[in-house]
Enzyme design. Structure first.
Site, PDB file in Angstrom:
ATOM      1  N   LYS A   1       0.846  -1.214   0.000  1.00 34.68           N
ATOM      2  CA  LYS A   1       0.000   0.000   0.000  1.00 34.68           C
ATOM      3  C   LYS A   1       0.873   1.253   0.000  1.00 34.68           C
ATOM      4  CE  LYS A   1       0.713   1.079   4.637  1.00 34.68           C
ATOM      5  NZ  LYS A   1       1.550   2.110   5.129  1.00 34.68           N
TER       6      LYS A   1
ATOM      7  N   ASP B   1      -2.377  -1.647  10.459  1.00 37.40           N
ATOM      8  CA  ASP B   1      -2.649  -1.629   9.010  1.00 37.40           C
ATOM      9  C   ASP B   1      -3.319  -2.907   8.513  1.00 37.40           C
ATOM     10  OD1 ASP B   1      -1.450   0.808   8.737  1.00 37.40           O
ATOM     11  OD2 ASP B   1       0.464   0.026   8.008  1.00 37.40           O
TER      12      ASP B   1
HETATM   13  O1  C5P Z   1       0.255  -1.424  14.782  1.00 37.17           O
HETATM   14  P1  C5P Z   1       1.660  -1.706  14.398  1.00 37.17           P
HETATM   15  O2  C5P Z   1       2.176  -2.962  15.066  1.00 37.17           O
HETATM   16  O3  C5P Z   1       1.919  -1.700  12.947  1.00 37.17           O
HETATM   17  O4  C5P Z   1       2.526  -0.507  15.003  1.00 37.17           O
HETATM   18  C1  C5P Z   1       3.914  -0.569  15.184  1.00 37.17           C
HETATM   19  C2  C5P Z   1       4.305   0.527  16.156  1.00 37.17           C
HETATM   20  O5  C5P Z   1       4.101   1.820  15.550  1.00 37.17           O
HETATM   21  C3  C5P Z   1       3.458   0.553  17.410  1.00 37.17           C
HETATM   22  O6  C5P Z   1       4.016  -0.276  18.398  1.00 37.17           O
HETATM   23  C4  C5P Z   1       3.517   2.011  17.806  1.00 37.17           C
HETATM   24  O7  C5P Z   1       4.720   2.278  18.488  1.00 37.17           O
HETATM   25  C5  C5P Z   1       3.576   2.738  16.465  1.00 37.17           C
HETATM   26  N1  C5P Z   1       2.243   3.203  16.009  1.00 37.17           N
HETATM   27  C6  C5P Z   1       1.699   4.332  16.616  1.00 37.17           C
HETATM   28  N2  C5P Z   1       0.473   4.766  16.198  1.00 37.17           N
HETATM   29  C7  C5P Z   1      -0.188   4.146  15.196  1.00 37.17           C
HETATM   30  C8  C5P Z   1       0.367   3.007  14.576  1.00 37.17           C
HETATM   31  C9  C5P Z   1       1.600   2.564  15.016  1.00 37.17           C
HETATM   32  O8  C5P Z   1       2.282   4.918  17.523  1.00 37.17           O
HETATM   33  N3  C5P Z   1      -1.374   4.608  14.803  1.00 37.17           N
END
Ligand code: C5P
Length: 332
Positions: A13, A163
């Protein structure tokens, strides 16, 4: 007995717009983002096994050596091997975790054997790992005869990563009635609350992935939420109308560019190279490090990607928007 096998091609994406509205009590950031699925895909085979195991084999395609050749840059990276090619141990891979959680939540006895071939760069902000996780949930659901829009699948996706729900192509709507989101959506919350958007035509892009990936957590940790947040509405209307690629380019935005630039010199180099190649609206996707620009046609995208590839600033792709979810096909 022959085990049932499905194959699927999880797409990457691009974030055409990404605003950080604030930091939440759970440590995540509140987002307003527009995501578009693109035709750059990993390849995955999932086999349902009698043995109750989860087995994952993951490799770079066509080979790690080819990725290395493209990503080692003597001029700016001291010829160092990029960390982004270090694949996590299978049990840390999101695909593995997705299947373990699927087995627990859906309570299925058989196991799964997965072969995952990586074409989507890692640490790029292109959602490769999230897309693989969404696809393996859909594949496992198909192999077990469960509706792909089952609310448990949607819940699992949100649990696995911010995501992941986008790549399912459905969202848990009112009373858990699935809402089809397709390949273009506006996402809020931490990225899991989706609103379907329509686009009048398919769009073409050039993407440059520099020799250094970025950690999503690290980029978010270094970002400052907007004092005066920008709004995605103009881009949303333009995507649904007859806007030219130039008009769309002027509406792209990413609040995470500033922290990513502080963490890696490659963001500026990559954006400069995209600008020098004559493309408008060069922008970083997600938390980086890949950057993209929109092209007026497939021919322009391919030609510019070839020209950029000669500069040896990383790997260049020419690609176009696609719909979601990625189809799952039975092989046996
Ligand atoms: O959700 P995901 O595992 O992809 O996110 C990885 C890291 O990115 C999270 O642990 C967080 O630190 C950060 N993140 C965030 N806010 C979001 C998405 C991700 O702070 N909306």
């Amino acid at each position: 007995m022959i085990n049932r096998i499905v194959e699927t091609y999880p797409p990457a994406k691009l974030n055409l717009f990404l605003e950080v509205l604030g930091k939440r009590a759970d440590g995540f950031h509140e987002l307003d983002t527009v995501m578009m699925a693109i035709d750059l895909r990993d390849s995955m085979r999932v086999e349902l096994t009698e043995e109750s195991v989860v087995d994952l084999e993951c490799r770079w395609m066509p080979s790690e050596a080819v990725w290395c050749w493209h990503l080692v840059n003597d001029r700016l990276n001291d010829g160092k091997r990029t960390k982004s090619l270090e694949l996590p141990a299978p049990e840390h891979n999101l695909v593995y975790r997705a299947l373990v959680r699927f087995k627990e939540k859906i309570d299925v006895t058989p196991g799964f054997r997965v072969i995952l071939e990586k074409h989507i760069p890692a640490g790029a902000g292109m959602g490769g790992a999230s897309s693989d996780a969404a696809s393996v949930l859909l594949a496992a659901a198909k192999l077990c005869g469960i509706e792909q829009s089952d609310s448990r699948i949607v819940e699992l996706a949100a649990e696995l990563g911010s995501d992941v729900p986008f790549f399912l192509g459905v969202n848990s709507g009112i009373s858990c009635q699935p809402v089809v989101t397709g390949g273009l959506a506006r996402a809020r919350g931490r990225g899991e609350i989706l609103e379907n958007l329509t686009s009048t035509s398919s769009r073409h892009f050039v993407i440059v992935y520099p020799p250094e990936g970025l950690s999503t957590a690290e980029v978010f940790k270094n970002c400052r939420p907007a004092a005066e947040p920008r709004n995605a509405s103009s881009l949303v209307s333009a995507l649904g109308g007859a806007a030219t690629s130039e008009q769309l380019a002027g509406l792209f935005f990413n609040r995470l560019t500033a922290p990513a630039r502080r963490l890696s010199q490659w963001i500026d180099h990559t954006l400069d190279a995209i600008r020098a190649a004559g493309l408008r609206g060069g922008m970083m996707t997600g938390s980086g490090s890949a950057c993209f620009a929109i092209a007026s046609s497939a021919i322009v995208a391919r030609r510019t990607a070839r020209r950029l590839a000669c500069k040896r600033l990383g790997i260049c792709f020419a690609t176009k928007s696609v719909s979601l979810p990625a189809p799952i096909r039975f092989l046996t």
